[in-house]
Write an enzyme that holds these catalytic residues in place. Sequence first.
Site, PDB file in Angstrom:
ATOM      1  N   ASP A  26       0.854  -1.192   0.000  1.00  0.00           N
ATOM      2  CA  ASP A  26       0.000   0.000   0.000  1.00  0.00           C
ATOM      3  C   ASP A  26       0.886   1.237   0.000  1.00  0.00           C
ATOM      4  O   ASP A  26       1.799   1.349   0.822  1.00  0.00           O
ATOM      5  CB  ASP A  26      -0.874  -0.024   1.265  1.00  0.00           C
ATOM      6  N   ASP A  62      -3.469   2.488  -5.650  1.00  0.00           N
ATOM      7  CA  ASP A  62      -2.326   2.541  -4.737  1.00  0.00           C
ATOM      8  C   ASP A  62      -2.177   1.280  -3.880  1.00  0.00           C
ATOM      9  O   ASP A  62      -1.538   1.288  -2.853  1.00  0.00           O
ATOM     10  CB  ASP A  62      -2.445   3.770  -3.816  1.00  0.00           C
ATOM     11  N   GLU A  63      -2.767   0.159  -4.344  1.00  0.00           N
ATOM     12  CA  GLU A  63      -2.801  -1.035  -3.503  1.00  0.00           C
ATOM     13  C   GLU A  63      -2.631  -2.290  -4.358  1.00  0.00           C
ATOM     14  O   GLU A  63      -3.254  -2.418  -5.415  1.00  0.00           O
ATOM     15  CB  GLU A  63      -4.159  -1.071  -2.795  1.00  0.00           C
TER      16      GLU A  63
END
Length: 394
Positions: free
Chosen positions: A11, A105-106
């Site tokens: 993350d 973003d993960e």
Amino acid sequence: MEHKRWIVHIDLDSFFVSVERKFNPDLIGKPVLIGGSAERGVVASCSYEARKFGIHSAMPMKQAMRLCPHATVIRGSHGLYSEASREVTEIIHDSVPLYQKTSVDEFYIDLTGIDRYHDSYQLATELRQRVIRETGLPISFGMASTKTVAKMATNEAKPNGQLLIPHGSEAAFMAPLPIRKIPMLGEKACQKLYQYGIEKISHLQKTDVRFLETIFGKHGRDIWNKAHGLDEGEVVSEHERKSMSTENTFHTNVADLKTLETSLVSMTEELASKLRREGLVTSCLAIKLRYANFETHTVQEKIPLTAAEHILIPGVKNLLKKAWNQNRPIRLIGVRMSNLCRGSYQINLFEDNEEQIRLYQAMDNINFKFGDKTICRAAGMNIGTRNFNPFMRG
């Protein structure tokens, strides 16, 4: 011999804020809010310094500014975030055999079996260092036997840290944490559990699974399994859904700009609504034109990640102007949205003010209950011989 699973959850910390700080280091250490206008916008993302004041994403910007008047407000710039997300994805793509991008973003990475050749934790550590080195963005990871525990480990490792949960210690790691830390356990479920004095995961672990099943039905067992670190979820490569498209064949060939635009607007609304329903955003927009002689042309362009019609509609109209030779009648027109990834809600907060967000949510709710095309913009209402009343079911 079956290998023990090793799942890594990655993350990027306060992703949008971190990208802004990369280009403006003066923002480091300060409370930063990213989103729409200070008057009518909402918070899309905020720094850890701002969170200390009780600010969270999707909060109206006015309210956030009352909580922290000295915060710096930045109008989000999608292009920067799309590019940064692409850079990180390329590094991960180069480094590991199997990964799943679950939002901008993960990521989840499956390193099961790699330990025959490499130390899996060392490989994850080197990957994290490479992302930090090459992109300048802070990043955290958790590593465990399942997706659920890996994600929880990441959340404990933040900001800018890493955490390994060895096999067999999943339940012990989770026990002292509050139940709201279990991924996908919503606020309503937590409130129900609080009524029975179940506040920590250790309380859940001691609860009889049949008791949870009487409260939550079949989801009771899922909750019990997650509390014990049991999760069969696989890391699925993102090839399964790369694009969505729709097209319209006219009864008679069309050479009228207004009719073509109306058709494009309607199809774009339909696809955008579908994107939002599936929690996806697109970063590549294309239209297809088929002329009377069956000659077919496709034109596409890269766009900032979005699922919002007020960005997509001008995009398709612009592509039509580029692609269409206006002397030639058209028999078929189509729209395609590709390079899809997760994260629509947060991304849409950048360009939307509160009214627009509420409008989209209202449109999506009505269309979801009654079927697509219940409500649409006036521009998408007359297609060929079909007429739509925005307040009538289509």
